[in-house]
Design an enzyme around this catalytic site. Structure first.
Site, mmCIF file in Angstrom:
data_model
loop_
_atom_site.group_PDB
_atom_site.id
_atom_site.type_symbol
_atom_site.label_atom_id
_atom_site.label_comp_id
_atom_site.label_asym_id
_atom_site.label_seq_id
_atom_site.Cartn_x
_atom_site.Cartn_y
_atom_site.Cartn_z
ATOM 1 N N ASP A 54 0.834 -1.209 0.000
ATOM 2 C CA ASP A 54 0.000 0.000 0.000
ATOM 3 C C ASP A 54 0.868 1.258 0.000
ATOM 4 O OD1 ASP A 54 -2.285 1.506 0.043
ATOM 5 O OD2 ASP A 54 -2.739 1.164 2.164
ATOM 6 N N ASN B 25 -10.884 -2.815 -5.909
ATOM 7 C CA ASN B 25 -10.107 -1.812 -6.658
ATOM 8 C C ASN B 25 -10.750 -1.408 -7.993
ATOM 9 O OD1 ASN B 25 -6.847 -2.998 -5.531
ATOM 10 N ND2 ASN B 25 -8.110 -1.343 -4.726
HETATM 11 C C1 FPP Z 1 -2.200 0.182 -3.156
HETATM 12 O O1 FPP Z 1 -1.656 1.485 -3.113
HETATM 13 C C2 FPP Z 1 -1.645 -0.509 -4.285
HETATM 14 C C3 FPP Z 1 -2.364 -1.068 -5.297
HETATM 15 C C4 FPP Z 1 -3.826 -1.078 -5.343
HETATM 16 C C5 FPP Z 1 -1.682 -1.697 -6.437
HETATM 17 C C6 FPP Z 1 -0.543 -2.574 -6.075
HETATM 18 C C7 FPP Z 1 0.287 -2.729 -7.260
HETATM 19 C C8 FPP Z 1 1.626 -2.669 -7.291
HETATM 20 C C9 FPP Z 1 2.493 -2.560 -6.117
HETATM 21 C C10 FPP Z 1 2.368 -2.693 -8.548
HETATM 22 C C11 FPP Z 1 2.143 -3.831 -9.420
HETATM 23 C C12 FPP Z 1 2.422 -5.139 -8.843
HETATM 24 C C13 FPP Z 1 2.833 -6.167 -9.576
HETATM 25 C C14 FPP Z 1 2.915 -7.517 -9.034
HETATM 26 C C15 FPP Z 1 3.245 -5.966 -10.969
HETATM 27 P P1 FPP Z 1 -2.655 2.704 -3.261
HETATM 28 O O2 FPP Z 1 -2.771 3.035 -4.708
HETATM 29 O O3 FPP Z 1 -3.951 2.401 -2.592
HETATM 30 O O4 FPP Z 1 -1.880 3.824 -2.513
HETATM 31 P P2 FPP Z 1 -2.527 5.006 -1.658
HETATM 32 O O5 FPP Z 1 -3.240 4.372 -0.507
HETATM 33 O O6 FPP Z 1 -1.337 5.796 -1.247
HETATM 34 O O7 FPP Z 1 -3.443 5.760 -2.574
#
Ligand code: FPP
Length: 245
Positions: free
Chosen positions: A21, A69
């Site tokens: 996250d 998501n």
């Molecule tokens: C949460 O951070 C992250 C995600 C919903 C996506 C996770 C994806 C990756 C780490 C990259 C891709 C992974 C692979 C395996 C290729 P957020 O967007 O909710 O962050 P925030 O809470 O700061 O908005």
């Protein structure tokens, strides 16, 4: 002949699950779009996977996209899907050469064919590996997984392959996406949020948790190693009372 041990003599955690996250906030701090953060987050994955053998982690499960998501903007969702396709294409050779076996969990029904074909290809290409077992959760939700498992279990009951009186705690996990994986010993969530967000609900009943402030794109193998070392100092009792000698 038995497989030569590749893991040092460390007492776990054998299976670590990570809620990656903080990509969006990491990008925001740099005045960049959220997808910039996701790309930076994807780059972190390789270092963490490749540090597993040294740290003694045999199974690593990462949460890449949840069933919730889809509520994000279309730009972010399609950007993430493109990122997953790119990641698989780009990392296939590396993962394979490093001895990583990749599996995907989650409902593939809603994912586009191009992505699911790549997922199946990566699973096939790495199927003979066993140095690290990497599981990537895409369109995954713990409640959705239990509901899908229950549907399959009910079908087996209806077909007479399973008797209702034989259903117990050992039965349901056999129908979960994670049926071939051990339960996670340690669940890590980055970015300072202290919640599990529908991740591995059944499997993490007795997991240890680490909620850390680091945003995922800043997470390093040194921090990963430190959290795993801290885990080894914990007293896991699984509901029992420790017998003192
Ligand atoms: C949460 O951070 C992250 C995600 C919903 C996506 C996770 C994806 C990756 C780490 C990259 C891709 C992974 C692979 C395996 C290729 P957020 O967007 O909710 O962050 P925030 O809470 O700061 O908005």
């Amino acid at each position: 002949m038995a497989e030569a041990p590749t893991v040092p003599e460390l007492h776990g955690p054998g299976h670590v699950a990570i809620i990656m996250d903080g990509n969006g906030r990491w990008a925001g701090l740099r005045n960049r779009p959220r997808l910039y953060g996701h790309h930076a987050g994807a780059k972190r994955v390789r270092e963490i996977v490749e540090s597993c053998p040294d740290i003694g982690v045999k199974y690593l499960t990462i949460f890449a996209f949840s069933t919730e998501n889809w509520k994000r903007t279309q730009v972010e969702v399609s950007g993430l899907m493109a990122l997953f396709r790119r990641y698989i294409t780009k990392e296939m050779r590396n993962l394979s050469a490093f001895g990583v076996r990749v599996r995907f969990i989650g409902d593939r029904e809603r994912l586009d064919d191009k992505l699911t074909d790549l997922m199946a290809e990566l699973e096939g290409v790495t199927a003979h590996n066993s140095r690290v077992h990497l599981t990537i959760a895409i369109n995954y939700g713990g409640r959705d997984e239990v509901a899908r498992a229950t549907k399959r279990l009910a079908a087996d009951v209806q077909a007479g392959r399973l008797l209702p009186q034989d259903v117990d705690e050992e039965t349901l996990p056999k129908y979960l996406d994670t049926c071939v994986l051990p339960d996670p010993d340690l669940v890590i969530r980055t970015s300072g949020e202290a919640r599990i967000s529908n991740f591995l609900l059944w499997q993490s009943a007795y997991s240890e948790y680490e909620f850390i402030d680091t945003l995922w794109p800043d997470f390093t193998k040194a921090e990963f190693a430190r959290l795993c070392a801290a885990y080894r100092g914990r007293d896991r009792r699984f509901g029992a009372v420790k017998v003192r000698s």
